[in-house]
Scaffold this active site. Structure first.
Site, mmCIF file in Angstrom:
data_model
loop_
_atom_site.group_PDB
_atom_site.id
_atom_site.type_symbol
_atom_site.label_atom_id
_atom_site.label_comp_id
_atom_site.label_asym_id
_atom_site.label_seq_id
_atom_site.Cartn_x
_atom_site.Cartn_y
_atom_site.Cartn_z
ATOM 1 N N ASP A 7 0.858 -1.181 0.000
ATOM 2 C CA ASP A 7 0.000 0.000 0.000
ATOM 3 C C ASP A 7 0.898 1.235 0.000
ATOM 4 O O ASP A 7 2.131 1.128 -0.154
ATOM 5 C CB ASP A 7 -1.024 -0.051 1.154
ATOM 6 C CG ASP A 7 -0.408 0.201 2.520
ATOM 7 O OD1 ASP A 7 0.825 0.379 2.620
ATOM 8 O OD2 ASP A 7 -1.167 0.221 3.509
ATOM 9 N N HIS A 8 0.289 2.420 0.170
ATOM 10 C CA HIS A 8 1.048 3.672 0.074
ATOM 11 C C HIS A 8 2.178 3.759 1.101
ATOM 12 O O HIS A 8 3.157 4.464 0.874
ATOM 13 C CB HIS A 8 0.093 4.862 0.219
ATOM 14 C CG HIS A 8 -0.893 4.676 1.334
ATOM 15 N ND1 HIS A 8 -2.021 3.891 1.185
ATOM 16 C CD2 HIS A 8 -0.901 5.104 2.611
ATOM 17 C CE1 HIS A 8 -2.699 3.864 2.329
ATOM 18 N NE2 HIS A 8 -2.034 4.596 3.203
ATOM 19 N N CYS A 63 2.919 -3.325 4.031
ATOM 20 C CA CYS A 63 2.116 -2.176 4.440
ATOM 21 C C CYS A 63 2.839 -1.515 5.614
ATOM 22 O O CYS A 63 4.003 -1.844 5.872
ATOM 23 C CB CYS A 63 0.673 -2.561 4.761
ATOM 24 S SG CYS A 63 0.463 -3.636 6.192
ATOM 25 N N GLY A 64 2.208 -0.599 6.312
ATOM 26 C CA GLY A 64 2.904 0.123 7.369
ATOM 27 C C GLY A 64 3.457 -0.810 8.439
ATOM 28 O O GLY A 64 4.631 -0.749 8.789
ATOM 29 N N THR A 65 2.600 -1.674 8.954
ATOM 30 C CA THR A 65 3.014 -2.622 9.994
ATOM 31 C C THR A 65 3.237 -4.028 9.458
ATOM 32 O O THR A 65 3.838 -4.855 10.147
ATOM 33 C CB THR A 65 1.912 -2.735 11.064
ATOM 34 O OG1 THR A 65 0.702 -3.151 10.400
ATOM 35 C CG2 THR A 65 1.678 -1.412 11.772
ATOM 36 N N GLY A 66 2.694 -4.318 8.296
ATOM 37 C CA GLY A 66 2.663 -5.686 7.770
ATOM 38 C C GLY A 66 1.483 -6.482 8.326
ATOM 39 O O GLY A 66 1.168 -7.563 7.832
ATOM 40 N N ILE A 67 0.834 -5.931 9.344
ATOM 41 C CA ILE A 67 -0.236 -6.678 10.027
ATOM 42 C C ILE A 67 -1.505 -6.739 9.180
ATOM 43 O O ILE A 67 -2.106 -7.802 9.018
ATOM 44 C CB ILE A 67 -0.536 -6.054 11.410
ATOM 45 C CG1 ILE A 67 0.685 -6.179 12.324
ATOM 46 C CG2 ILE A 67 -1.747 -6.737 12.050
ATOM 47 C CD1 ILE A 67 0.570 -5.405 13.635
ATOM 48 N N GLY A 68 -1.916 -5.603 8.636
ATOM 49 C CA GLY A 68 -3.133 -5.589 7.820
ATOM 50 C C GLY A 68 -2.999 -6.512 6.620
ATOM 51 O O GLY A 68 -3.920 -7.287 6.304
ATOM 52 N N MET A 69 -1.841 -6.457 5.974
ATOM 53 C CA MET A 69 -1.605 -7.333 4.821
ATOM 54 C C MET A 69 -1.676 -8.795 5.241
ATOM 55 O O MET A 69 -2.264 -9.629 4.527
ATOM 56 C CB MET A 69 -0.234 -7.042 4.194
ATOM 57 C CG MET A 69 -0.180 -5.781 3.364
ATOM 58 S SD MET A 69 -1.182 -5.922 1.858
ATOM 59 C CE MET A 69 -0.507 -4.535 0.923
ATOM 60 N N HIS A 96 9.280 -24.767 8.211
ATOM 61 C CA HIS A 96 8.270 -25.493 8.997
ATOM 62 C C HIS A 96 6.830 -25.210 8.572
ATOM 63 O O HIS A 96 5.982 -26.082 8.711
ATOM 64 C CB HIS A 96 8.418 -25.147 10.484
ATOM 65 C CG HIS A 96 9.627 -25.779 11.116
ATOM 66 N ND1 HIS A 96 9.867 -25.758 12.464
ATOM 67 C CD2 HIS A 96 10.675 -26.468 10.558
ATOM 68 C CE1 HIS A 96 11.004 -26.404 12.732
ATOM 69 N NE2 HIS A 96 11.515 -26.827 11.585
ATOM 70 N N ARG A 130 7.225 -34.208 9.132
ATOM 71 C CA ARG A 130 6.161 -33.995 10.133
ATOM 72 C C ARG A 130 5.465 -32.647 9.941
ATOM 73 O O ARG A 130 4.309 -32.477 10.351
ATOM 74 C CB ARG A 130 6.734 -34.091 11.546
ATOM 75 C CG ARG A 130 7.682 -32.958 11.927
ATOM 76 C CD ARG A 130 8.389 -33.238 13.248
ATOM 77 N NE ARG A 130 9.191 -32.112 13.707
ATOM 78 C CZ ARG A 130 10.395 -31.801 13.230
ATOM 79 N NH1 ARG A 130 10.928 -32.522 12.247
ATOM 80 N NH2 ARG A 130 11.067 -30.770 13.711
ATOM 81 N N HIS A 131 6.155 -31.723 9.295
ATOM 82 C CA HIS A 131 5.552 -30.399 9.102
ATOM 83 C C HIS A 131 4.429 -30.426 8.072
ATOM 84 O O HIS A 131 3.522 -29.608 8.110
ATOM 85 C CB HIS A 131 6.627 -29.381 8.710
ATOM 86 C CG HIS A 131 7.721 -29.303 9.730
ATOM 87 N ND1 HIS A 131 7.505 -28.857 11.007
ATOM 88 C CD2 HIS A 131 9.026 -29.677 9.667
ATOM 89 C CE1 HIS A 131 8.630 -28.933 11.702
ATOM 90 N NE2 HIS A 131 9.567 -29.437 10.912
HETATM 91 C C1 RB5 Z 1 -1.902 2.731 6.283
HETATM 92 O O1 RB5 Z 1 -1.842 3.985 6.868
HETATM 93 C C2 RB5 Z 1 -1.712 1.651 7.320
HETATM 94 O O2 RB5 Z 1 -2.847 1.523 8.103
HETATM 95 C C3 RB5 Z 1 -1.387 0.348 6.642
HETATM 96 O O3 RB5 Z 1 -0.245 0.510 5.873
HETATM 97 C C4 RB5 Z 1 -1.078 -0.857 7.502
HETATM 98 O O4 RB5 Z 1 -0.122 -0.561 8.471
HETATM 99 C C5 RB5 Z 1 -2.208 -1.598 8.051
HETATM 100 O O5 RB5 Z 1 -2.036 -2.677 8.665
#
Ligand code: RB5
Length: 145
Positions: A7-8, A63-69, A96, A130-131
Site C-alpha cells: 500500500d502507500h 504495508c505500514g506494519t505488515g499486520i493488515g496485509m 516449517h 512432520r511439518h
Molecule cells: C496505512 O496507513 C496503514 O494503516 C497500513 O499501511 C497498515 O499498516 C495496516 O495494517
C-alpha cells in the site's frame, strides 16, 4: 515469478526489495501501488491470487506494519502468510510452515533488513516430513470454517 505488492506506506521498501531481487535474478510481478493511496486488502488479494493460481510461486506484501496485509492474505484459502521482522522467522516459516507469502512492515523495519528477509524467505525450502501433517491440518481448518 514472485508477486509483490504494497500500500502507500510501503512504496519505497517495495522498490528496494524489487531492485535487490532483480539483481539476484528473480522475476517480479508488481501488483501496485505505485504510490497512490490504496486499501491494503485489495493489493493483498491481487498478490495472493497470483500465488493461488500458480502464476507466481511466492508473494511479498508490504504495508505500514505488515499486520493488515497478513490479516487479509490469511483469509484466502491456500495462503499461509507470515509477518516477519527477523531472519530466524523468515527462515523457519519456510522450513516449517511452508509459508507462501511474506508480509513486511515498512514503518517497522529498515530497508536493508527487509531486503535480507525477502532473500532468506525466497531461498529457503520447506522441510516437509512432520511439518506437512501440520500444513494439512491448517488446510483442514479452512474447510471446517
Ligand atoms: C496505512 O496507513 C496503514 O494503516 C497500513 O499501511 C497498515 O499498516 C495496516 O495494517
Amino acid at each position: 515469478m514472485i508477486a509483490i505488492g504494497c500500500d502507500h506506506a510501503g512504496v519505497e521498501m517495495k522498490k528496494a526489495i524489487m531492485e535487490t531481487l532483480i539483481e539476484k535474478g528473480y522475476k517480479i510481478e508488481d501488483l501496485g501501488t505505485d504510490g497512490a493511496p490504496c486499501d491494503y486488502p485489495v493489493i493483498a488479494e491481487a498478490v495472493c491470487e497470483r500465488v493461488i493460481s500458480g502464476s507466481c510461486e511466492k508473494g511479498i506484501l508490504i504495508c505500514g506494519t505488515g499486520i493488515g496485509m497478513s490479516m487479509a492474505a490469511n483469509k484466502i484459502n491456500g495462503i499461509r502468510a507470515a509477518l516477519c521482522s527477523d531472519s530466524f522467522s523468515a527462515r523457519f516459516t519456510r522450513l516449517h510452515n511452508d509459508a507462501n507469502v511474506m508480509c513486511l512492515g515498512a514503518r517497522v523495519l529498515g530497508t536493508g533488513l527487509a531486503c535480507e528477509l525477502a532473500e532468506i524467505f525466497l531461498s529457503t525450502g520447506f522441510e516437509g516430513g512432520r511439518h506437512q501433517r501440520r500444513i494439512d491440518l491448517i488446510a483442514g481448518l479452512e474447510e471446517k470454517n
